[in-house]
Write a protein that holds these residues in place. Structure first.
Motif, PDB file in Angstrom:
ATOM      1  N   MET A   1       0.921  -0.837   0.166  1.00 24.28           N
ATOM      2  CA  MET A   1      -0.279   0.233   0.297  1.00 24.28           C
ATOM      3  C   MET A   1       1.070   1.229   0.264  1.00 24.28           C
ATOM      4  O   MET A   1       1.502   1.713   1.025  1.00 24.28           O
ATOM      5  CB  MET A   1      -0.819   0.177   1.358  1.00 24.28           C
ATOM      6  N   ASN A   2       0.891   2.185  -0.747  1.00 25.47           N
ATOM      7  CA  ASN A   2       1.631   2.718  -0.823  1.00 25.47           C
ATOM      8  C   ASN A   2       0.786   4.263  -1.826  1.00 25.47           C
ATOM      9  O   ASN A   2       0.022   4.148  -2.519  1.00 25.47           O
ATOM     10  CB  ASN A   2       2.511   2.731  -2.982  1.00 25.47           C
ATOM     11  N   GLY A   3       1.345   5.636  -0.402  1.00 27.43           N
ATOM     12  CA  GLY A   3       0.368   6.412  -0.665  1.00 27.43           C
ATOM     13  C   GLY A   3       1.338   7.190  -0.704  1.00 27.43           C
ATOM     14  O   GLY A   3       0.242   8.853  -0.682  1.00 27.43           O
ATOM     15  N   ASN A   4       1.654   7.010  -2.373  1.00 30.56           N
ATOM     16  CA  ASN A   4       2.234   9.112  -3.223  1.00 30.56           C
ATOM     17  C   ASN A   4       0.902   8.653  -3.941  1.00 30.56           C
ATOM     18  O   ASN A   4       0.363   7.174  -4.357  1.00 30.56           O
ATOM     19  CB  ASN A   4       3.370   8.358  -3.684  1.00 30.56           C
ATOM     20  N   ASN A   5       0.925   9.625  -4.767  1.00 32.82           N
ATOM     21  CA  ASN A   5       0.139   9.749  -5.734  1.00 32.82           C
ATOM     22  C   ASN A   5       0.802   9.177  -6.985  1.00 32.82           C
ATOM     23  O   ASN A   5       1.452   8.931  -7.416  1.00 32.82           O
ATOM     24  CB  ASN A   5       0.172  11.272  -6.392  1.00 32.82           C
ATOM     25  N   ILE A   6      -0.179   8.499  -7.984  1.00 30.05           N
ATOM     26  CA  ILE A   6       0.448   7.979  -9.014  1.00 30.05           C
ATOM     27  C   ILE A   6      -0.175   8.612 -10.314  1.00 30.05           C
ATOM     28  O   ILE A   6      -1.195   8.861  -9.912  1.00 30.05           O
ATOM     29  CB  ILE A   6      -1.174   6.125  -9.283  1.00 30.05           C
ATOM     30  N   VAL A   7       1.208   9.194 -10.677  1.00 21.23           N
ATOM     31  CA  VAL A   7       1.082   9.965 -12.331  1.00 21.23           C
ATOM     32  C   VAL A   7       0.906   8.766 -13.656  1.00 21.23           C
ATOM     33  O   VAL A   7       2.137   8.644 -13.154  1.00 21.23           O
ATOM     34  CB  VAL A   7       2.003  11.252 -12.438  1.00 21.23           C
ATOM     35  N   ALA A   8       0.504   8.643 -14.207  1.00 18.05           N
ATOM     36  CA  ALA A   8       1.101   7.362 -16.155  1.00 18.05           C
ATOM     37  C   ALA A   8       1.218   6.257 -15.135  1.00 18.05           C
ATOM     38  O   ALA A   8       2.213   6.135 -15.116  1.00 18.05           O
ATOM     39  CB  ALA A   8       1.550   8.479 -16.087  1.00 18.05           C
TER      40      ALA A   8
ATOM     41  N   ALA B   1      -9.569  -9.198  -7.526  1.00 19.43           N
ATOM     42  CA  ALA B   1      -9.456  -9.899  -7.127  1.00 19.43           C
ATOM     43  C   ALA B   1      -8.605 -11.247  -6.155  1.00 19.43           C
ATOM     44  O   ALA B   1      -8.709 -11.294  -5.283  1.00 19.43           O
ATOM     45  CB  ALA B   1     -10.313 -11.514  -7.504  1.00 19.43           C
ATOM     46  N   ALA B   2      -7.288 -10.804  -6.625  1.00 17.97           N
ATOM     47  CA  ALA B   2      -6.241 -11.443  -5.968  1.00 17.97           C
ATOM     48  C   ALA B   2      -5.258 -10.681  -4.758  1.00 17.97           C
ATOM     49  O   ALA B   2      -5.547 -11.055  -3.859  1.00 17.97           O
ATOM     50  CB  ALA B   2      -4.891 -10.965  -7.485  1.00 17.97           C
ATOM     51  N   LEU B   3      -6.392  -9.268  -5.161  1.00 20.33           N
ATOM     52  CA  LEU B   3      -6.366  -8.480  -3.230  1.00 20.33           C
ATOM     53  C   LEU B   3      -6.798  -9.446  -2.003  1.00 20.33           C
ATOM     54  O   LEU B   3      -6.309  -8.945  -1.223  1.00 20.33           O
ATOM     55  CB  LEU B   3      -6.261  -7.431  -3.168  1.00 20.33           C
ATOM     56  N   GLY B   4      -7.634 -10.354  -2.970  1.00 19.62           N
ATOM     57  CA  GLY B   4      -8.727 -10.888  -2.238  1.00 19.62           C
ATOM     58  C   GLY B   4      -8.758 -10.002  -0.076  1.00 19.62           C
ATOM     59  O   GLY B   4      -9.573  -8.979  -0.142  1.00 19.62           O
TER      60      GLY B   4
ATOM     61  N   VAL C   1      -6.103  -0.314  -5.036  1.00 21.53           N
ATOM     62  CA  VAL C   1      -7.430  -0.811  -6.050  1.00 21.53           C
ATOM     63  C   VAL C   1      -6.169  -0.058  -7.461  1.00 21.53           C
ATOM     64  O   VAL C   1      -6.385  -0.232  -8.403  1.00 21.53           O
ATOM     65  CB  VAL C   1      -8.632  -0.118  -6.376  1.00 21.53           C
ATOM     66  N   GLY C   2      -6.067   1.198  -7.074  1.00 23.90           N
ATOM     67  CA  GLY C   2      -5.540   2.424  -8.149  1.00 23.90           C
ATOM     68  C   GLY C   2      -3.366   1.395  -8.170  1.00 23.90           C
ATOM     69  O   GLY C   2      -3.169   1.235  -9.873  1.00 23.90           O
ATOM     70  N   GLY C   3      -2.719   0.166  -6.846  1.00 22.88           N
ATOM     71  CA  GLY C   3      -1.845  -0.291  -7.523  1.00 22.88           C
ATOM     72  C   GLY C   3      -2.878  -1.567  -9.236  1.00 22.88           C
ATOM     73  O   GLY C   3      -1.347  -1.812  -9.632  1.00 22.88           O
ATOM     74  N   ALA C   4      -3.873  -2.310  -8.452  1.00 17.51           N
ATOM     75  CA  ALA C   4      -3.870  -3.426  -9.422  1.00 17.51           C
ATOM     76  C   ALA C   4      -4.038  -3.116 -10.492  1.00 17.51           C
ATOM     77  O   ALA C   4      -4.186  -3.721 -11.253  1.00 17.51           O
ATOM     78  CB  ALA C   4      -5.275  -3.541  -8.622  1.00 17.51           C
ATOM     79  N   ILE C   5      -5.469  -2.244 -11.118  1.00 18.69           N
ATOM     80  CA  ILE C   5      -5.498  -1.361 -12.672  1.00 18.69           C
ATOM     81  C   ILE C   5      -3.715  -1.075 -12.730  1.00 18.69           C
ATOM     82  O   ILE C   5      -3.987  -1.999 -14.086  1.00 18.69           O
ATOM     83  CB  ILE C   5      -5.795   0.180 -12.479  1.00 18.69           C
ATOM     84  N   CYS C   6      -2.994  -0.442 -12.190  1.00 18.11           N
ATOM     85  CA  CYS C   6      -1.569  -0.088 -12.980  1.00 18.11           C
ATOM     86  C   CYS C   6      -0.840  -0.920 -12.814  1.00 18.11           C
ATOM     87  O   CYS C   6       0.099  -1.128 -14.459  1.00 18.11           O
ATOM     88  CB  CYS C   6      -0.329   0.628 -12.334  1.00 18.11           C
ATOM     89  N   LYS C   7      -0.770  -2.067 -12.505  1.00 15.13           N
ATOM     90  CA  LYS C   7      -0.127  -3.599 -12.982  1.00 15.13           C
ATOM     91  C   LYS C   7      -0.550  -4.521 -13.826  1.00 15.13           C
ATOM     92  O   LYS C   7       0.157  -4.853 -14.925  1.00 15.13           O
ATOM     93  CB  LYS C   7      -0.882  -4.656 -11.224  1.00 15.13           C
ATOM     94  N   ALA C   8      -2.452  -3.935 -14.291  1.00 13.14           N
ATOM     95  CA  ALA C   8      -2.778  -4.638 -15.368  1.00 13.14           C
ATOM     96  C   ALA C   8      -2.273  -3.845 -16.488  1.00 13.14           C
ATOM     97  O   ALA C   8      -2.198  -4.207 -17.882  1.00 13.14           O
ATOM     98  CB  ALA C   8      -4.637  -4.245 -14.957  1.00 13.14           C
TER      99      ALA C   8
END
Length: 526
Positions: free
Chosen positions: A1-8, A76-79, A194-201
Motif C-alpha cells: 500500500m503505497n501512499g504516494n500519488n500515481i501519475v501515469a 480479486a487477487a488482493l482478496g 486498487v490503484g496499484g492493481a489497475i497499474c499492474k494490469a
C-alpha cells in the motif's frame, strides 16, 4: 500500500501535507500516510492522460477487453487484504464489502465482454448515390468515439464499486478514455490498493502508462483543479447535491464547456396503494424496515419517503414498522462528517411542527462512535405540501411517511416532488388501473419505476437506468450503472467520402470486426 500519488502508473513524491485514513467506528488512525497532490501533479496527470488518449482510443477491442479483465483479476487477487482495509475505512461489514468486490470485478468483466463484441459503437452507414439528381448523395459513415481524459471522483458510500475501479472508471476505460481518479479521503488505503492493481494490469497488457492516474486530497483544491483543467474532457461524480452542483458550477467557469455527469442522490418515494396496505400491512412493514436501515441508510436509493392514504391498514403498517425500527441495532456511518450531518438533519426534522416521531432504534452501541439511529416519522399531506424542506434528502436510516386524506391529495403530493433516481409503487395488480394518473405523474419524475419491490439494490446490467430528472442527476438521459454508462464518455463522429482503407475498421465495407451495423437503414453484419 503505497501512499504516494500515481501519475501515469508511476508513484510520484510530493513535498507537503499528508494524512492518514480513519476508522469511523473508533475514530482512530489507520496505517499509512497519503500525500496530498499539488498543481504540478495535476498537470502531469492530465498531460499524461492526453498523450495516452492518442494511443489508447485506437487500441483494438480485444486488447481493451484484456485490460479490463486484467484489472478485475488483480483486484480479486488482493482478496482479504483489500476487504479488511475497506471494512476498516468504511465501517461497513465484511459481507457487504465482499459483495461489493464481486460487483466491481463483475462490471469490469461485463464491460470487457461488451467492448470485445464491439457493436456498442453504434456504427451507421449510408452509402453514396453519385447518380442522384439534382445532387449526388455523399458516402456517410458514423460511429461513437472516445471523448478524451475523464476525471472520476471516488464516492464515500461505495469504496470499491463507485470509486477507483468502479463503474465510472470501468465505463470510461471501456469507451477508450484514460482516467484520472480523485480519491475520496474516507478510504485512501483501499484506493491505493486498487490503484496499484489497475497499474499492474495496465503494464501486463501493454497499455500506455497515462491511461490511469490517482490523486489524493483532503479538501477541494485538487478536485477544482481537475474539473477546470483544459485537458479534462468529462467528469463523473456520485455524492451529495451540494457536491455535484459545486462541480457543475466549476465546469461552467471553463472556456471550453465539458459534460459533468453527477448522480446527486434522491429520496426515492414509495407509494403504498390502499388494497396492498390493507391486505399485507405486516409484510410491507418488515420489507421496508429492512430497506430503510440497510447499510445504515447510506444508499442513494434509500427509501426516505413513503406515501399512503389513511386507512385502518395503514395504522397497522405504522405499528408494525415502528416495532421493527425500534429493534434495529445501530450501525457505523461512513464518516464522522456524514454522521454529524445525519444527526443534525434528523433531529431538525423531528423538531418541526407537524412531524410526529413514530419510532427510533433503541439498540445504540455505547462502545463505538458515529452510530446511526434509525427513525420513522409521519406527517399529513397538507403539512408536507406546505413545507418544501421536507422534500430534501436526509442521508441515513430515516424515512418520512406522508399520509394523504384522498387519492387526489396523494396525486398532489406526488406532483410536488422533484426528480428521483427511483420511485416504487406497492400495489395489488387489480388496483393499478384505478391510479393511472398517479402512475403517469410518478413516471415523469424518475429514472426507474419499481413495482412491489424495494429501491435498495441496483442490478448491474444492460437495462438498468441509474439516473433521473434533476436534481437526482445532472442529465437524465444517462445512467451511471450498467453497460449504457459507457455512452457518457463518447461522442458521435461522421466520416464523409473517405476511402475504405482509411476508415476505422468498424466502418469499413467488409465489416472486418463482424459487428452489428445499420447499413442503409437496415441492421446487419454484412
Amino acid at each position: 500500500m503505497n501512499g504516494n500519488n500515481i501519475v501515469a502508473c508511476n508513484y510520484v513524491t510530493v513535498d507537503g501535507k499528508s494524512f492518514k485514513g480513519l476508522a469511523p467506528s473508533t475514530g482512530l488512525q489507520l496505517e499509512g500516510d497519503f500525500t496530498v497532490a499539488d498543481e504540478a501533479t495535476v498537470n502531469s496527470a492530465l498531460a499524461a492522460a492526453t498523450d495516452a488518449y492518442k494511443v489508447y482510443k485506437n487500441i483494438g477491442k480485444a486488447k481493451k477487453a484484456e485490460f479490463l479483465r486484467a484489472i478485475a483479476t488483480e483486484i480479486a487477487a488482493l482478496g482479504e487484504t483489500l476487504i479488511n482495509r475497506a471494512v476498516a475505512e468504511s465501517g461497513l461489514p465484511a459481507g457487504r464489502i465482499t459483495g461489493e468486490m464481486g460487483r466491481t470485478t463483475g462490471q469490469l468483466r461485463m464491460f470487457a465482454d461488451m467492448v470485445e463484441e464491439g457493436s456498442w459503437v453504434d456504427a451507421v452507414i449510408d452509402t453514396a448515390l453519385p447518380e442522384r439528381a439534382p445532387l449526388p448523395k455523399p458516402d456517410l459513415r458514423r460511429m461513437l468515439t472516445a471523448i478524451g481524459p475523464v476525471v472520476v471522483f471516488g464516492a464515500s458510500n461505495f469504496p470499491l464499486a463507485f470509486s477507483v475501479a468502479g463503474g465510472d472508471t470501468a465505463s470510461a476505460l471501456a469507451a477508450g478514455c484514460p482516467v484520472v481518479v480523485k480519491v475520496h479521503p474516507a478510504h485512501p488505503g483501499t484506493s491505493a490498493m486498487v490503484g496499484g492493481a489497475i497499474c499492474k494490469a495496465a503494464a501486463d497488457t501493454g497499455m500506455p502508462a497515462g491511461v490511469f492516474s490517482l490523486l489524493y486530497d483532503t479538501g477541494y483544491s485538487v478536485g477544482e483543479q481537475l474539473v477546470k483543467h483544459p485537458q479534462t474532457k468529462a467528469v463523473a461524480f456520485t455524492g451529495s447535491f451540494n457536491g455535484g452542483m459545486a462541480l457543475i458550477k466549476l465546469a461552467q467557469q471553463r472556456t471550453a464547456l465539458i459534460p459533468v455527469f453527477t448522480e446527486m442522490g434522491s429520496i426515492n418515494p414509495v407509494v403504498f396503494l390502499p388494497e396492498i396496505i390493507q391486505n399485507q400491512p405486516k409484510e410491507m412493514a418488515a420489507k421496508y424496515a429492512a430497506s430503510i436501515t440497510l447499510g445504515a441508510g447510506q444508499f442513494c436509493t434509500n427509501p426516505g419517503l413513503m406515501l399512503a392514504i389513511k386507512s385502518p391498514g395503514l395504522d397497522t403498517f405504522v405499528q408494525e414498522i415502528a416495532k421493527a425500527i425500534e429493534t434495529v441495532p445501530s450501525a457505523t456511518m461512513l464518516t464522522e462528517g456524514i454522521w454529524k450531518n445525519y444527526q443534525k438533519l434528523s433531529e431538525g426534522i423531528t423538531a418541526k411542527n407537524g412531524i410526529t416521531l413514530v419510532a427510533e432504534s433503541k439498540a445504540i452501541s455505547s462502545e463505538l462512535v458515529n452510530q446511526s439511529t434509525a427513525k420513522i416519522l409521519t406527517v399529513t399531506a397538507a403539512d408536507f405540501l406546505a413545507n418544501p424542506k421536507l422534500r430534501e434528502e436526509i442521508f441515513g436510516p430515516l424515512s418520512l411517511l406522508v399520509i394523504a386524506d384522498s387519492p387526489q391529495q396523494l396525486e398532489a403530493v406526488a406532483a410536488s416532488l422533484e426528480g428521483q433516481l427511483t420511485v416504487t409503487i406497492m400495489a395489488e395488480k387489480t388496483e393499478l388501473a384505478q391510479y393511472s394518473d398517479l402512475v403517469d405523474i410518478l413516471s415523469s419524475i424518475t429514472g426507474r419505476l419499481i413495482l412491489n419491490g424495494v429501491p435498495t439494490g441496483v442490478e448491474v446490467c444492460a437495462a438498468m437506468q441509474h439516473g433521473g430528472p434533476f436534481p437526482a442527476s445532472s442529465d437524465s438521459r444517462y445512467t451511471s450503472v450498467g453497460t449504457a454508462a459507457i455512452y457518457r464518455f463518447v461522442r458521435p463522429l461522421a466520416w464523409q467520402d473517405w476511402d475504405d482503407t482509411l476508415l476505422p475498421a468498424e466502418l469499413q465495407h467488409a465489416n472486418p470486426l463482424n459487428i452489428w451495423r445499420q447499413v442503409n437503414n437496415q441492421w446487419t453484419k454484412d
